[in-house]
Design a protein around this motif. Structure first.
Motif, PDB file in Angstrom:
ATOM      1  N   ASP A   9       0.806  -1.226   0.000  1.00  0.00           N
ATOM      2  CA  ASP A   9       0.000   0.000   0.000  1.00  0.00           C
ATOM      3  C   ASP A   9       0.836   1.272   0.000  1.00  0.00           C
ATOM      4  N   ASP A  10       2.073   1.191   0.483  1.00  0.00           N
ATOM      5  CA  ASP A  10       2.900   2.386   0.670  1.00  0.00           C
ATOM      6  C   ASP A  10       4.089   2.508  -0.263  1.00  0.00           C
ATOM      7  N   VAL A  11       4.636   1.382  -0.706  1.00  0.00           N
ATOM      8  CA  VAL A  11       5.950   1.342  -1.359  1.00  0.00           C
ATOM      9  C   VAL A  11       5.885   0.459  -2.597  1.00  0.00           C
ATOM     10  N   ILE A  12       6.699   0.794  -3.575  1.00  0.00           N
ATOM     11  CA  ILE A  12       6.842  -0.041  -4.763  1.00  0.00           C
ATOM     12  C   ILE A  12       8.325  -0.119  -5.129  1.00  0.00           C
ATOM     13  N   ALA A  13       8.773  -1.291  -5.538  1.00  0.00           N
ATOM     14  CA  ALA A  13      10.150  -1.484  -6.007  1.00  0.00           C
ATOM     15  C   ALA A  13      10.074  -2.017  -7.433  1.00  0.00           C
ATOM     16  N   PHE A  14      10.949  -1.512  -8.293  1.00  0.00           N
ATOM     17  CA  PHE A  14      10.923  -1.901  -9.701  1.00  0.00           C
ATOM     18  C   PHE A  14      12.314  -1.791 -10.304  1.00  0.00           C
ATOM     19  N   GLU A  15      12.519  -2.518 -11.399  1.00  0.00           N
ATOM     20  CA  GLU A  15      13.809  -2.509 -12.104  1.00  0.00           C
ATOM     21  C   GLU A  15      14.075  -1.130 -12.693  1.00  0.00           C
ATOM     22  N   ASP A  16      15.323  -0.677 -12.606  1.00  0.00           N
ATOM     23  CA  ASP A  16      15.735   0.570 -13.240  1.00  0.00           C
ATOM     24  C   ASP A  16      15.787   0.355 -14.752  1.00  0.00           C
ATOM     25  N   ILE A  17      15.314   1.339 -15.520  1.00  0.00           N
ATOM     26  CA  ILE A  17      15.292   1.178 -16.976  1.00  0.00           C
ATOM     27  C   ILE A  17      16.658   1.437 -17.619  1.00  0.00           C
ATOM     28  N   ALA A  18      17.592   2.009 -16.881  1.00  0.00           N
ATOM     29  CA  ALA A  18      18.948   2.253 -17.370  1.00  0.00           C
ATOM     30  C   ALA A  18      19.931   1.761 -16.310  1.00  0.00           C
ATOM     31  N   PRO A  19      20.020   0.451 -16.112  1.00  0.00           N
ATOM     32  CA  PRO A  19      20.814  -0.080 -14.995  1.00  0.00           C
ATOM     33  C   PRO A  19      22.290   0.288 -15.068  1.00  0.00           C
ATOM     34  N   GLN A  20      22.829   0.597 -13.887  1.00  0.00           N
ATOM     35  CA  GLN A  20      24.240   0.949 -13.756  1.00  0.00           C
ATOM     36  C   GLN A  20      25.046  -0.156 -13.082  1.00  0.00           C
ATOM     37  N   ALA A  21      24.416  -1.297 -12.884  1.00  0.00           N
ATOM     38  CA  ALA A  21      25.053  -2.470 -12.280  1.00  0.00           C
ATOM     39  C   ALA A  21      24.239  -3.687 -12.727  1.00  0.00           C
ATOM     40  N   PRO A  22      24.795  -4.889 -12.601  1.00  0.00           N
ATOM     41  CA  PRO A  22      24.031  -6.076 -12.993  1.00  0.00           C
ATOM     42  C   PRO A  22      22.660  -6.163 -12.309  1.00  0.00           C
ATOM     43  N   THR A  23      22.583  -5.723 -11.061  1.00  0.00           N
ATOM     44  CA  THR A  23      21.299  -5.579 -10.377  1.00  0.00           C
ATOM     45  C   THR A  23      21.136  -4.114 -10.040  1.00  0.00           C
ATOM     46  N   HIS A  24      20.039  -3.521 -10.499  1.00  0.00           N
ATOM     47  CA  HIS A  24      19.770  -2.115 -10.222  1.00  0.00           C
ATOM     48  C   HIS A  24      18.260  -1.935 -10.200  1.00  0.00           C
ATOM     49  N   PHE A  25      17.743  -1.681  -9.005  1.00  0.00           N
ATOM     50  CA  PHE A  25      16.315  -1.432  -8.891  1.00  0.00           C
ATOM     51  C   PHE A  25      16.084  -0.202  -8.026  1.00  0.00           C
ATOM     52  N   LEU A  26      14.872   0.326  -8.095  1.00  0.00           N
ATOM     53  CA  LEU A  26      14.492   1.508  -7.338  1.00  0.00           C
ATOM     54  C   LEU A  26      13.407   1.131  -6.344  1.00  0.00           C
ATOM     55  N   VAL A  27      13.410   1.810  -5.211  1.00  0.00           N
ATOM     56  CA  VAL A  27      12.359   1.673  -4.211  1.00  0.00           C
ATOM     57  C   VAL A  27      11.827   3.082  -3.958  1.00  0.00           C
ATOM     58  N   ILE A  28      10.503   3.245  -4.097  1.00  0.00           N
ATOM     59  CA  ILE A  28       9.900   4.569  -3.936  1.00  0.00           C
ATOM     60  C   ILE A  28       8.661   4.487  -3.048  1.00  0.00           C
ATOM     61  N   PRO A  29       8.347   5.593  -2.380  1.00  0.00           N
ATOM     62  CA  PRO A  29       7.046   5.648  -1.725  1.00  0.00           C
ATOM     63  C   PRO A  29       5.985   5.900  -2.791  1.00  0.00           C
ATOM     64  N   LYS A  30       4.803   5.351  -2.606  1.00  0.00           N
ATOM     65  CA  LYS A  30       3.721   5.637  -3.549  1.00  0.00           C
ATOM     66  C   LYS A  30       3.261   7.088  -3.426  1.00  0.00           C
ATOM     67  N   LYS A  31       3.358   7.629  -2.221  1.00  0.00           N
ATOM     68  CA  LYS A  31       3.021   9.039  -2.021  1.00  0.00           C
ATOM     69  C   LYS A  31       4.073   9.902  -2.696  1.00  0.00           C
ATOM     70  N   HIS A  32       3.645  10.915  -3.409  1.00  0.00           N
ATOM     71  CA  HIS A  32       4.596  11.820  -4.042  1.00  0.00           C
ATOM     72  C   HIS A  32       5.257  12.702  -2.987  1.00  0.00           C
ATOM     73  N   ILE A  33       6.574  12.568  -2.894  1.00  0.00           N
ATOM     74  CA  ILE A  33       7.406  13.454  -2.079  1.00  0.00           C
ATOM     75  C   ILE A  33       8.520  13.895  -3.013  1.00  0.00           C
ATOM     76  N   THR A  34       8.640  15.170  -3.260  1.00  0.00           N
ATOM     77  CA  THR A  34       9.518  15.670  -4.315  1.00  0.00           C
ATOM     78  C   THR A  34      10.993  15.392  -4.063  1.00  0.00           C
ATOM     79  N   THR A  35      11.514  15.800  -2.901  1.00  0.00           N
ATOM     80  CA  THR A  35      12.924  15.598  -2.583  1.00  0.00           C
ATOM     81  C   THR A  35      13.058  15.159  -1.129  1.00  0.00           C
ATOM     82  N   LEU A  36      14.251  14.742  -0.750  1.00  0.00           N
ATOM     83  CA  LEU A  36      14.504  14.407   0.653  1.00  0.00           C
ATOM     84  C   LEU A  36      14.219  15.596   1.562  1.00  0.00           C
ATOM     85  N   ASN A  37      14.417  16.795   1.046  1.00  0.00           N
ATOM     86  CA  ASN A  37      14.162  18.007   1.830  1.00  0.00           C
ATOM     87  C   ASN A  37      12.688  18.194   2.152  1.00  0.00           C
TER      88      ASN A  37
END
Length: 113
Positions: free
Chosen positions: A22-50
């Motif tokens: 309900d809160d988080v989604i993880a998915f493969e990076d479309i331009a991988p920089q390593a043999p394994t490269h995925f992203l983890v994001i909150p479903k809620k939009h938060i623009t930056t760490l700030n």
């Protein structure tokens, strides 16, 4: 809002989903920089760490937990992996919806470029 990751969360653009709740989604990076490269994001939009608030702490705390779980599933946890979160332009952020990069499957060098 024209956020790429919000469109992904809403199912408007395709992605290879590795984990989702309900809160988080993880998915493969479309331009991988390593043999394994995925992203983890909150479903809620938060623009930056700030822009994270105390109210966001529970969902933000789930990001590394999901990263570790998926890293185990991908077989990179034991050897090690790198976790990176970029903030704003000089920090290398290109999509303005916070996201955690998880990279593994090769030796990581330091310092990063």
């Amino acid at each position: 809002m024209d956020c790429l990751f919000c469109k992904l969360v809403n199912g408007d653009i395709p992605a290879t989903i590795l984990y989702q709740d309900d809160d988080v989604i993880a998915f493969e990076d479309i331009a991988p920089q390593a043999p394994t490269h995925f992203l983890v994001i909150p479903k809620k939009h938060i623009t930056t760490l700030n822009d994270i608030t105390l109210e966001d702490a529970p969902v933000i705390g789930k990001l590394p937990l999901v990263a570790a779980q998926v890293a185990k599933e991908k077989g990179i946890a034991e050897d090690g992996y790198r976790v990176v979160m970029n903030c704003n332009e000089m920090g290398g952020q290109t999509v303005y919806h916070i996201h955690m990069h998880v990279l593994g499957g090769r030796d990581m060098t330091w310092p990063p470029g």
